[in-house]
Write an enzyme that holds these catalytic residues in place. Structure first.
Site, short mmCIF file in Angstrom:
data_model
loop_
_atom_site.label_atom_id
_atom_site.label_comp_id
_atom_site.label_asym_id
_atom_site.label_seq_id
_atom_site.Cartn_x
_atom_site.Cartn_y
_atom_site.Cartn_z
N ASN A 194 0.88 -1.18 0.00
CA ASN A 194 0.00 0.00 0.00
C ASN A 194 0.91 1.22 0.00
OD1 ASN A 194 -1.77 2.07 0.47
ND2 ASN A 194 -2.43 1.37 2.50
N LYS A 246 0.08 4.25 -0.20
CA LYS A 246 -0.53 5.45 0.42
C LYS A 246 -0.26 6.66 -0.47
CE LYS A 246 -0.24 3.08 4.82
NZ LYS A 246 -0.09 3.14 6.26
N HIS A 276 -9.47 1.24 4.76
CA HIS A 276 -8.22 1.42 5.51
C HIS A 276 -8.49 2.34 6.70
CE1 HIS A 276 -4.14 2.44 6.60
NE2 HIS A 276 -3.76 1.38 5.90
N GLU A 282 -6.85 4.64 7.93
CA GLU A 282 -6.57 6.07 7.69
C GLU A 282 -7.76 6.75 7.05
OE1 GLU A 282 -2.82 5.52 5.64
OE2 GLU A 282 -1.94 4.80 7.52
N GLU A 326 -5.38 -4.99 10.37
CA GLU A 326 -4.34 -3.99 10.60
C GLU A 326 -4.62 -3.24 11.90
OE1 GLU A 326 -2.32 -2.77 6.64
OE2 GLU A 326 -3.98 -1.43 6.99
N GLY A 365 2.86 1.86 10.92
CA GLY A 365 3.91 2.87 10.84
C GLY A 365 4.62 3.12 12.17
N SER A 407 3.48 -2.52 10.25
CA SER A 407 4.92 -2.66 10.53
C SER A 407 5.51 -3.99 10.07
CB SER A 407 5.21 -2.41 12.02
OG SER A 407 4.90 -1.06 12.35
P1 13P Z 1 3.15 0.10 7.61
O1 13P Z 1 3.59 -1.18 6.96
O2 13P Z 1 3.93 1.30 7.14
O3 13P Z 1 3.07 -0.02 9.10
O4 13P Z 1 1.65 0.37 7.09
C1 13P Z 1 0.71 -0.64 7.17
C2 13P Z 1 -0.49 -0.22 6.43
O5 13P Z 1 -1.22 0.67 6.82
C3 13P Z 1 -0.75 -0.92 5.14
O6 13P Z 1 -2.03 -0.63 4.68
#
Ligand code: 13P
Length: 251
Positions: A10, A12, A93, A95, A164, A170, A209
């Site tokens: 992803n 982002k 997601h 976010e 997740e 992150g 992560s």
């Molecule tokens: P990270 O791998 O950067 O922690 O992000 C995970 C994520 O949100 C994938 O959609």
């Protein structure tokens, strides 16, 4: 029976024309791992260029609108993603659930609109740190699934779930293997309750992560059928060892 692993990146809000070479490198190197499905979900505006750059490799979106068309300024429909060359999309997601205030019902409608046009879907769920610390993770994720799973799996396209935990995204923190295993088992039973035997064929990815150093352990956990990778998917050098770890578990 173990399901074929899916390792999806992803990106982002990262990715410009200059990054197409990175996508080419990831796609080319992924061919060495036919036992793993690999995909990159890139910003909507990069989908067409990415898909043209790597024919046959799975490029996806990161969100989709639930309506087929209409007065929705700035939004992208499932048919548009498909038309641009995407074969899958992420929905729900954390976010977006947070910043765009997406509800479970929104996420369900998005998943259904994508599946209906033949886009594979990665539907994300996951609890906050406060919920994890007060012991409510299973309940929260269960409620998210109840509200956001599509009504049926009858579409030609494939549904996958990504667990997740928000506090692992992150941050470099991840749940223990036991915590991941318990959550994935609970998601699996929910899927079977909902879809019967077909629920056993829905891949459950872990996200948060994931990196080269922890991927092998994560892929070894029962009912972990792949990963949704954020930061470590941006560079071939970080992402490919994760794909290799998935392939190694496949044997
Ligand atoms: P990270 O791998 O950067 O922690 O992000 C995970 C994520 O949100 C994938 O959609």
């Amino acid at each position: 029976m173990a399901l074929k692993k899916l390792v999806a990146g992803n990106w982002k809000m990262h990715g410009l024309s200059a990054d197409l070479d990175e996508i080419r490198e990831i796609a080319a190197a992924s061919r060495a791992y036919p036992a793993v499905d690999v995909a990159l979900c890139v910003p909507a505006i990069l989908i067409e260029r990415a898909a043209r750059a790597v024919p046959g490799f799975a490029i996806g979106g990161q969100d989709v609108h639930f309506a087929a068309r209409g007065a929705h300024t700035g939004c992208t429909s499932a048919e548009m993603l498909l038309d641009a060359g995407a074969s899958l999309t992420i929905v729900g997601h954390s976010e977006r659930r947070d910043a765009q205030r997406e509800s479970d019902a929104d996420v369900k409608a998005k998943a259904e609109s994508a599946l209906a046009v033949g886009l594979n879907v990665i539907l994300c769920v996951g609890e906050s740190l406060a919920v994890r610390e007060t012991g409510g993770a299973m309940h929260t994720v269960g409620a998210q699934l109840d509200g956001s799973l599509p009504d049926s799996l009858e579409a030609e396209a494939e549904l996958a779930i990504a667990y997740e935990p928000i506090w692992a995204i992150g941050t470099g923190k991840i749940p223990t293997p036991t915590e991941i295993g318990e959550m994935h088992a609970s998601i699996r039973s929910r899927l079977v309750e909902r879809y019967g035997a077909d629920g056993r064929g829905v891949r459950i990815l872990y996200g948060g992560s994931v990196k080269a150093s922890n991927a092998a352990e994560i892929f070894g956990i029962a009912d972990v059928d792949g990963a949704l990778v954020g930061g470590a998917s941006l560079k071939a050098a970080d992402f490919l060892p994760i794909v290799a770890a998935a392939a190694a578990v496949e044997g």
